[in-house]
Design a protein around this motif. Structure first.
Motif, PDB file in Angstrom:
ATOM      1  N   LEU A  72       4.911  56.936 -34.089  1.00  0.00           N
ATOM      2  CA  LEU A  72       5.796  57.307 -34.957  1.00  0.00           C
ATOM      3  C   LEU A  72       7.039  56.731 -34.917  1.00  0.00           C
ATOM      4  O   LEU A  72       7.916  56.439 -35.631  1.00  0.00           O
ATOM      5  CB  LEU A  72       5.929  58.611 -35.243  1.00  0.00           C
ATOM      6  CG  LEU A  72       4.797  59.565 -35.647  1.00  0.00           C
ATOM      7  CD1 LEU A  72       5.088  60.944 -35.859  1.00  0.00           C
ATOM      8  CD2 LEU A  72       4.296  58.821 -36.948  1.00  0.00           C
ATOM      9  N   VAL A  73       7.636  56.448 -33.695  1.00  0.00           N
ATOM     10  CA  VAL A  73       8.876  55.788 -33.426  1.00  0.00           C
ATOM     11  C   VAL A  73       8.833  54.210 -33.724  1.00  0.00           C
ATOM     12  O   VAL A  73       9.920  53.885 -33.780  1.00  0.00           O
ATOM     13  CB  VAL A  73       9.642  56.342 -32.099  1.00  0.00           C
ATOM     14  CG1 VAL A  73       9.668  57.888 -31.850  1.00  0.00           C
ATOM     15  CG2 VAL A  73       8.571  55.802 -30.930  1.00  0.00           C
ATOM     16  N   ALA A  74       7.929  53.660 -33.421  1.00  0.00           N
ATOM     17  CA  ALA A  74       8.087  52.270 -33.912  1.00  0.00           C
ATOM     18  C   ALA A  74       7.010  52.018 -34.758  1.00  0.00           C
ATOM     19  O   ALA A  74       5.912  52.189 -34.630  1.00  0.00           O
ATOM     20  CB  ALA A  74       7.593  51.513 -32.524  1.00  0.00           C
ATOM     21  N   ARG A  75       7.388  51.515 -35.956  1.00  0.00           N
ATOM     22  CA  ARG A  75       6.299  51.202 -36.971  1.00  0.00           C
ATOM     23  C   ARG A  75       5.507  50.045 -36.927  1.00  0.00           C
ATOM     24  O   ARG A  75       6.110  48.778 -36.697  1.00  0.00           O
ATOM     25  CB  ARG A  75       7.237  50.957 -38.333  1.00  0.00           C
ATOM     26  CG  ARG A  75       7.991  52.186 -38.923  1.00  0.00           C
ATOM     27  CD  ARG A  75       7.433  52.755 -39.808  1.00  0.00           C
ATOM     28  NE  ARG A  75       7.902  54.142 -40.015  1.00  0.00           N
ATOM     29  CZ  ARG A  75       6.834  55.221 -40.007  1.00  0.00           C
ATOM     30  NH1 ARG A  75       5.738  54.884 -40.093  1.00  0.00           N
ATOM     31  NH2 ARG A  75       7.456  56.600 -39.975  1.00  0.00           N
ATOM     32  N   ARG A  76       4.345  49.978 -36.851  1.00  0.00           N
ATOM     33  CA  ARG A  76       3.446  48.993 -36.753  1.00  0.00           C
ATOM     34  C   ARG A  76       2.294  49.106 -37.479  1.00  0.00           C
ATOM     35  O   ARG A  76       1.687  50.409 -37.757  1.00  0.00           O
ATOM     36  CB  ARG A  76       2.926  48.590 -35.036  1.00  0.00           C
ATOM     37  CG  ARG A  76       4.246  48.329 -34.100  1.00  0.00           C
ATOM     38  CD  ARG A  76       3.801  48.041 -33.031  1.00  0.00           C
ATOM     39  NE  ARG A  76       5.021  47.234 -32.128  1.00  0.00           N
ATOM     40  CZ  ARG A  76       4.476  46.419 -31.506  1.00  0.00           C
ATOM     41  NH1 ARG A  76       3.446  46.153 -30.786  1.00  0.00           N
ATOM     42  NH2 ARG A  76       5.532  45.541 -30.634  1.00  0.00           N
ATOM     43  N   PRO A  77       1.665  48.186 -38.071  1.00  0.00           N
ATOM     44  CA  PRO A  77       0.597  48.430 -39.038  1.00  0.00           C
ATOM     45  C   PRO A  77      -0.724  48.760 -38.184  1.00  0.00           C
ATOM     46  O   PRO A  77      -1.273  49.532 -39.132  1.00  0.00           O
ATOM     47  CB  PRO A  77       0.568  46.857 -39.905  1.00  0.00           C
ATOM     48  CG  PRO A  77       1.060  46.109 -39.018  1.00  0.00           C
ATOM     49  CD  PRO A  77       2.331  46.745 -37.949  1.00  0.00           C
ATOM     50  N   LEU A  78      -0.892  48.161 -37.511  1.00  0.00           N
ATOM     51  CA  LEU A  78      -2.543  48.179 -36.888  1.00  0.00           C
ATOM     52  C   LEU A  78      -2.476  49.233 -35.700  1.00  0.00           C
ATOM     53  O   LEU A  78      -1.804  48.979 -34.645  1.00  0.00           O
ATOM     54  CB  LEU A  78      -2.943  46.863 -36.470  1.00  0.00           C
ATOM     55  CG  LEU A  78      -4.426  46.928 -35.941  1.00  0.00           C
ATOM     56  CD1 LEU A  78      -5.395  47.616 -36.730  1.00  0.00           C
ATOM     57  CD2 LEU A  78      -4.722  45.494 -35.589  1.00  0.00           C
ATOM     58  N   TRP A  79      -3.178  50.387 -35.768  1.00  0.00           N
ATOM     59  CA  TRP A  79      -3.242  51.352 -34.785  1.00  0.00           C
ATOM     60  C   TRP A  79      -4.386  51.220 -34.294  1.00  0.00           C
ATOM     61  O   TRP A  79      -5.882  51.409 -35.002  1.00  0.00           O
ATOM     62  CB  TRP A  79      -3.060  52.664 -35.449  1.00  0.00           C
ATOM     63  CG  TRP A  79      -1.590  53.180 -36.103  1.00  0.00           C
ATOM     64  CD1 TRP A  79      -0.618  52.243 -35.786  1.00  0.00           C
ATOM     65  CD2 TRP A  79      -1.220  54.434 -36.171  1.00  0.00           C
ATOM     66  NE1 TRP A  79       0.641  52.897 -36.436  1.00  0.00           N
ATOM     67  CE2 TRP A  79       0.237  54.335 -36.493  1.00  0.00           C
ATOM     68  CE3 TRP A  79      -1.685  55.604 -36.350  1.00  0.00           C
ATOM     69  CZ2 TRP A  79       0.897  55.242 -37.088  1.00  0.00           C
ATOM     70  CZ3 TRP A  79      -0.830  56.814 -36.828  1.00  0.00           C
ATOM     71  CH2 TRP A  79       0.564  56.416 -37.135  1.00  0.00           C
ATOM     72  N   LEU A  80      -4.437  51.125 -33.197  1.00  0.00           N
ATOM     73  CA  LEU A  80      -5.896  51.235 -32.092  1.00  0.00           C
ATOM     74  C   LEU A  80      -5.948  52.211 -31.222  1.00  0.00           C
ATOM     75  O   LEU A  80      -5.129  52.372 -30.273  1.00  0.00           O
ATOM     76  CB  LEU A  80      -5.847  49.848 -31.332  1.00  0.00           C
ATOM     77  CG  LEU A  80      -5.879  48.714 -32.254  1.00  0.00           C
ATOM     78  CD1 LEU A  80      -5.849  47.281 -31.298  1.00  0.00           C
ATOM     79  CD2 LEU A  80      -7.057  48.292 -33.108  1.00  0.00           C
ATOM     80  N   LEU A  81      -6.779  53.326 -31.509  1.00  0.00           N
ATOM     81  CA  LEU A  81      -6.586  54.677 -30.725  1.00  0.00           C
ATOM     82  C   LEU A  81      -8.118  54.737 -30.266  1.00  0.00           C
ATOM     83  O   LEU A  81      -9.221  54.647 -30.631  1.00  0.00           O
ATOM     84  CB  LEU A  81      -6.624  55.644 -31.835  1.00  0.00           C
ATOM     85  CG  LEU A  81      -5.469  55.347 -32.633  1.00  0.00           C
ATOM     86  CD1 LEU A  81      -5.223  56.605 -33.766  1.00  0.00           C
ATOM     87  CD2 LEU A  81      -4.184  55.264 -32.122  1.00  0.00           C
ATOM     88  N   ASP A  82      -8.073  54.954 -28.827  1.00  0.00           N
ATOM     89  CA  ASP A  82      -9.351  55.203 -28.113  1.00  0.00           C
ATOM     90  C   ASP A  82      -9.571  56.637 -27.913  1.00  0.00           C
ATOM     91  O   ASP A  82      -8.728  57.034 -26.837  1.00  0.00           O
ATOM     92  CB  ASP A  82      -9.210  54.519 -26.942  1.00  0.00           C
ATOM     93  CG  ASP A  82     -10.567  54.163 -26.168  1.00  0.00           C
ATOM     94  OD1 ASP A  82     -11.593  54.941 -26.790  1.00  0.00           O
ATOM     95  OD2 ASP A  82     -10.724  53.361 -25.344  1.00  0.00           O
ATOM     96  N   GLU A  83     -10.319  57.365 -28.487  1.00  0.00           N
ATOM     97  CA  GLU A  83     -10.473  58.685 -28.080  1.00  0.00           C
ATOM     98  C   GLU A  83      -9.163  59.573 -28.153  1.00  0.00           C
ATOM     99  O   GLU A  83      -8.667  60.142 -27.359  1.00  0.00           O
ATOM    100  CB  GLU A  83     -11.211  59.003 -26.845  1.00  0.00           C
ATOM    101  CG  GLU A  83     -12.373  58.269 -26.744  1.00  0.00           C
ATOM    102  CD  GLU A  83     -13.583  58.971 -26.011  1.00  0.00           C
ATOM    103  OE1 GLU A  83     -13.468  60.223 -26.130  1.00  0.00           O
ATOM    104  OE2 GLU A  83     -14.598  58.005 -25.571  1.00  0.00           O
ATOM    105  N   PRO A  84      -8.396  59.410 -29.417  1.00  0.00           N
ATOM    106  CA  PRO A  84      -6.927  60.107 -29.471  1.00  0.00           C
ATOM    107  C   PRO A  84      -7.148  61.502 -29.327  1.00  0.00           C
ATOM    108  O   PRO A  84      -5.991  62.069 -29.085  1.00  0.00           O
ATOM    109  CB  PRO A  84      -6.563  59.446 -31.023  1.00  0.00           C
ATOM    110  CG  PRO A  84      -7.661  59.364 -31.693  1.00  0.00           C
ATOM    111  CD  PRO A  84      -8.980  58.814 -30.686  1.00  0.00           C
TER     112      PRO A  84
END
Ligand code: HEM
Ligand SMILES: Nc1ncnc2c1ncn2[C@@H]1O[C@H](COP(=O)(O)OP(=O)(O)OP(=O)(O)O)[C@@H](O)[C@H]1O
Ligand SMILES: Nc1ncnc2c1ncn2[C@@H]1O[C@H](COP(=O)(O)OP(=O)(O)OP(=O)(O)O)[C@@H](O)[C@H]1O
Ligand SMILES: [Mg+2]
Ligand SMILES: [Mg+2]
Lengths: 210, 222, 258, 58, 222, 210
Positions: free
Chosen positions: A147-159
């Motif tokens: 949330l604090v740094a806006r970036r378009p592509l989120w890669l989440l490993d077992e979030p």
């Protein structure tokens, strides 16, 4: 914005784990990676983030500044939490905000930081060293980066690992908002994340064993 | 504030908070310097003759043992992965972390060296020279050491391997550091040449070290 | 309650805080008075030594510092034993608090000894057995403090430091008897000897007054450091309680959703 | 008054050692003093926020 | 075969298989000894005078760097937990592992020392003495070192801290090791006394080290 | 054989995790420990194995040689696998057999070893270094310890993690046989283990918070 993955081949320790994988994800879409243990979910995510160099194939992100590397469009949240036990909750998030973000102006950045902490229920713990947090709180601290740094592509490993039920719902909301704003989310998971419309990519079926 | 400065500040803050880091390096330096006379015998003339050499070698060893700190914890807790996604090139990441290591370890060790000189009966007029050469020479230790630290992040028994990898890199620094002091003690103008070479070595290391370390880090992540 | 032994009564940190609340300032005041008297005797009354001249004045602070450096370690060793064997709740607080104070006095013994060595032996430092063993004592103090700072878990750090504290205690007899075992430059014992002190009373009296004064000062400092440590642990416990409270609040808030 | 004492040729060493003792002990006392005040302040802060230990409540 | 022997055999097998361990210790020894003449200047007389001291100090440092190996990997992968459930008391576990360290590191370093003596122009008749004293003294290094290794398993910056903790414990070994050689070179009968004290120190360490190390390990598991 | 746990209190890092817990398990019984993350399952198991010293309370094992320590009756299989990457599968199991067992005679011990490897499907991999094993195979290698050294009390911390379906069934069988032979099994788990008759102890509910 659209992510194209074409004929991707990734090997680890001499074995081909991802063999000729092709898919694409459009902006505003979430993709769930599933499959048995060892199917290659983590491998794929780390290849997309640029940590692993593919043997063949390409990863292309349309609609992102072509001057900049794809990795500058990514957020990666993996099993390791990337936070320092001896820094406070606030100091940890503030560092990543400055480091990953565009270094926006002071007050706006401060507001974004507090909003993220509040969103993930960490505002009461802002001044506490990360060492004292429970596993679930540590995981939420990592998610604050999103949330604090806006970036378009989120890669989440077992979030959702070690999150309780309420926080899992919260995570689904946050992912939903990002997708609704045109972002892309790729998440590896064994557990249902509660994302209604997400597409699923099942790994491991097409992999030739040895 | 740029990413470089932020990273530098964070690493210094961590070195300070996780306390002991500096204290332990200084303590080790003290212990090794104290061991030498025990090994070499208490002859004060002999000691004062080889004092600068011992102080340099012991400083190398103390710095060496603190090298893993440069990348290890960040690699272990995943912070290095996230750092690779920043806009700061990995070369500058390695540079900032090496610089933080120099400030938090190299400089204190250099300051400590003349103090330890007392134990070895070092000539009084050698004190400022010792400090000056060490200040000029220690950047090479941190920045070249970063290469070794990056190479051994995932190796078993990193410490020993690290030592073996970087000690040979330190040889030129060591030689010119000691030559400078000895030259100065013999003739007042012999100092400049060696000191310049020493500074040149450090400058080259400051450039080369981070580039090589970044390359090593990239392969390390796979 | 009435017939508890003094250690039992001290065992409770709260009781300890109440007791030292007035005992600590009192001890500190006595220490200041005694040391002032000792310094007066040392600087103005004591005659110069026929051999060492005025430099003998260094002895009045050198010897107490050296004694207290060793006593600090003894204190740590006894506390460590108390922790490992009796699990006394204040033992670790005592061991932790004694380390920096003992290290400071050891450092003073080294500094004053060096400053005495230059006029007497012509050099600040020699590698003789007494000096070397005191230096090792100093390293042991450093090691104890570094070990604690490197372990995050406080109860683990306490026990590990206690093991090291007990292992290191062999240094004390080595310091004490090194001058008898090897002939060295340093003076052999002349105060603490079986057949009574071998120095003149005009020097012995100020020395003993100073030694008593420094010892009382040591006790006062140790009490203060222990008080600080007890407070630090309270702060830590409260912080943990706060985190726990927050976690619990969330859980109860989340409960209906489950 | 102190100037009246004649300490002979080695006065510097004697004053040096007395000075070192004064300095180190002063540093020790100052550290303990400030550390104590810091802990008290932190404790007061936490208690003013309503955090209490179990034993204080009952 | 008893549990003690099994454990000893396994540790030796591991030291062998995980190769490098020994090689790196020997390599480090070589590098440190080779650095010394660079630091002290090439004066051969001086070097041969202090050769035995340098060889001893460098041996201490090389052994030191390999100490973490005694317990670290077994603690990291949970093997130590399972070992604590065996019928073998933890004191003997620590003893077997220290012994394995001595055999796999102490003895090879002692054998290597005379070879490196050539680099330092060591007197020829000192070779057998050097080897004998090192063989008698190195057990103390492994068994006392085990205490430090056990104390620092869970510490941040283990290596440096370990050095600070155990180097003071090594001082008596170092002093008597060197005294023995020097005494022997001066008068043929001065050797025995120091050599006996050295052996006594080693014997005491062999008893005391495992007891203290086991105490440290027990608290470590919590 | 019966295990009695009475008024057990265990603290970690200054916090009381297990507060006044009393239960007993008879021979021939399996007990499942459940509860949310951080409830204290791992803490309880490590206290039973003797790794953590309880603040108060007692653990007693009736029917076991009273001369010997309780820990000599235990098998502990936790998250860490306790095997050496550079030793072969066979060498790893053989070491633990000799170390934990009563050091029985050569051929009988060899037979037991092979039987265990076959049972867990590792016989084909016997000469392969443990480093090359997959996560599930590594876990099975740890479980082999249970079969090569006979001990009555099994303490298992999430034993089915990273096992596939077939191996989970196998594990349930092995546990069932041990129980049928009069042994005791205490297993912490988040996932169903497929043990029909097992009793369940839910941790965390009774723990007084602060
Ligand atoms: C850094 C150097 C020195 C150190 C570490 C040191 C250490 C010590 C220690 C530990 C003691 C207490 C011994 C005991 O209680 O048995 C002591 C006592 C003493 N020292 Fe030193 N010393 C040093 C230098 C000197 C010098 C240069 C002199 C004078 C020439 C000196 C004179 C004495 C005397 C007279 C005593 C009292 C002995 C007795 O009555 O027991 N010391 N010193
Ligand atoms: N560093 C490595 N070197 C060699 N092989 C590896 C390495 N890491 C993983 N592997 C192998 O690659 C395969 C895929 O691993 P990966 O971690 O991608 O699986 P995954 O789908 O994420 O599994 P999980 O559900 O356990 O997270 C596995 O067979 C694994 O054994
Ligand atoms: N070494 C430690 N020091 C201090 N506190 C600890 C330590 N280990 C665990 N804890 C705390 O103790 C509590 C219980 O931990 P435990 O590991 O027993 O939980 P668990 O029930 O096994 O959880 P999980 O389902 O995640 O395995 C947690 O709140 C945890 O934060
Ligand atoms: Mg994965
Ligand atoms: Mg658990």
């Amino acid at each position: 914005m659209q992510l194209f993955v074409a004929n991707l081949v990734v090997a680890r320790g001499g074995r081909t784990i991802i063999d000729d994988l092709t898919f694409d994800v459009a902006g505003g879409e979430a993709l769930l990676l599933t499959g048995r243990n060892g199917a290659g979910k983590t491998t794929l995510i780390r290849a997309l983030a640029g940590y692993l160099r593919p043997i063949a194939g390409s990863v292309r992100l349309d609609g992102f500044d072509p001057e900049r590397d794809v990795r500058e469009a990514c957020h990666y949240v993996g099993h390791l939490d990337a936070n320092k036990a001896s820094l406070s909750v606030m100091e940890n998030v503030a560092f990543w905000q400055g480091y990953l973000g565009d270094g926006g102006s002071g007050t706006a950045a401060g507001d974004a930081l507090w909003a993220a902490l509040e969103r993930f229920g960490l505002d009461a713990l802002a001044d506490i060293p990360a060492a004292y947090l429970s596993a679930g709180q540590k995981r939420r601290l990592s998610l604050c980066r999103l949330l604090v740094a806006r970036r378009p592509l989120w890669l989440l490993d077992e979030p959702s690992v070690s999150l309780d039920a309420a926080s899992t719902v919260l995570l689904a909301d946050v992912i939903g908002e990002h997708v609704a704003a045109g972002g892309i989310v790729i998440a590896a998971t064994h557990l249902p994340l509660g994302l209604g419309a997400a597409r699923e990519l099942r790994l491991g079926e097409q992999v030739a064993m040895s | 504030m740029s990413g470089f400065m932020r990273l530098l500040r964070r690493d210094l803050l961590l070195a300070w908070r996780e306390g002991g880091a500096l204290g332990t390096a200084l303590g080790f330096y003290l212990v090794v310097v104290a061991l030498m006379p025990l090994g070499l015998g208490p002859d004060l003339n002999l000691l004062s003759r080889i004092a600068s050499g011992i102080l340099w070698v012991a400083l190398l060893l103390a710095a060496l043992l603190s090298l893993p700190r440069i990348f290890e914890t960040d690699a272990d807790d995943g912070a290095l992965d996230v750092m690779a996604l920043g806009t700061l090139p990995l070369e500058l990441v390695a540079g900032a972390k090496s610089l933080a290591h120099w400030i938090s370890t190299g400089i204190p060790l250099a300051i400590m060296a003349p103090v330890l000189g007392v134990l070895l009966n070092l000539e009084v007029r050698a004190y400022p020279l010792l400090f000056a050469t060490m200040l000029a020479g220690t950047p090479a230790i941190s920045f070249l050491g970063a290469i070794g630290a990056a190479l051994t992040i995932r190796a078993r028994r990193g410490g020993l391997l690290l030592a073996l990898l970087v000690l040979p890199l330190y040889v030129p620094t060591l030689i010119f550091g000691i030559t400078a002091i000895n030259a100065a003690l013999l003739s007042p103008d012999g100092f400049a040449a060696s000191f310049l070479i020493l500074s040149a070595i450090s400058l080259v290391s400051v450039v080369l070290g981070p580039i090589a370390a970044a390359a090593a880090l990239r392969t390390q992540m796979e | 309650m009435q017939n508890q032994s003094i250690t039992q009564r001290l065992a409770n940190p709260t009781r300890f805080m109440q007791l030292t609340d007035w005992l600590m300032p009192l001890t500190a005041a006595i220490a200041v008075v005694v040391i002032a008297a000792g310094l007066y005797l040392a600087l103005f009354v004591a005659p110069p030594d026929y051999q060492q001249g005025e430099t003998v004045k260094i002895m009045f602070i050198h010897v107490p510092s050296a004694w207290l450096g060793m006593m600090g370690y003894l204190m740590i060793a006894i506390s460590s034993f108390g922790l490992l064997v009796f699990r006394h709740p204040l033992a670790d607080v005592s061991a932790k608090a004694a380390a920096p104070i003992g290290a400071a006095f050891t450092l003073l013994a080294l500094i004053t000894g060096s400053l005495w060595g230059k006029p007497m032996w012509g050099t600040y430092w020699v590698w003789d057995a007494r000096l070397t063993s005191v230096l090792i004592l100093f390293f042991l103090y450093l090691g104890l403090m570094a070990l604690r700072s490197a372990l995050d878990d406080e109860s683990l750090a306490a026990k590990q430091a206690a093991v090291l504290g007990l292992v290191g205690v062999v240094i004390l007899p080595i310091i004490k008897f090194s001058v008898d075992w090897w002939n060295t430059l340093h003076q052999p014992a002349s105060v603490v000897k079986l057949d009574g002190p071998a120095i003149h009373s005009s020097i012995l009296v100020p020395l003993l007054v100073n030694a008593v004064g420094f010892s009382i000062l040591f006790l006062a400092l140790h009490m203060k450091a222990m008080r600080n440590e007890v407070l630090r642990r309270r702060v830590k416990a409260l912080r943990l309680a706060e985190v726990e409270r927050a976690a619990k609040r969330e859980r109860t808030a989340a409960a209906p959703a489950e | 008054m102190l100037a009246m004492i004649d300490l002979g040729p080695h006065a510097a060493y004697i004053w040096g050692s007395y000075g070192a003792v004064a300095l180190v002990l002063a540093a020790l006392v100052a550290w303990l003093w400030f550390d104590g005040r810091r802990q008290r302040r932190l404790l007061a802060e936490l208690e003013s926020r309503g955090v209490r230990r179990r034993s204080d409540r009952g």
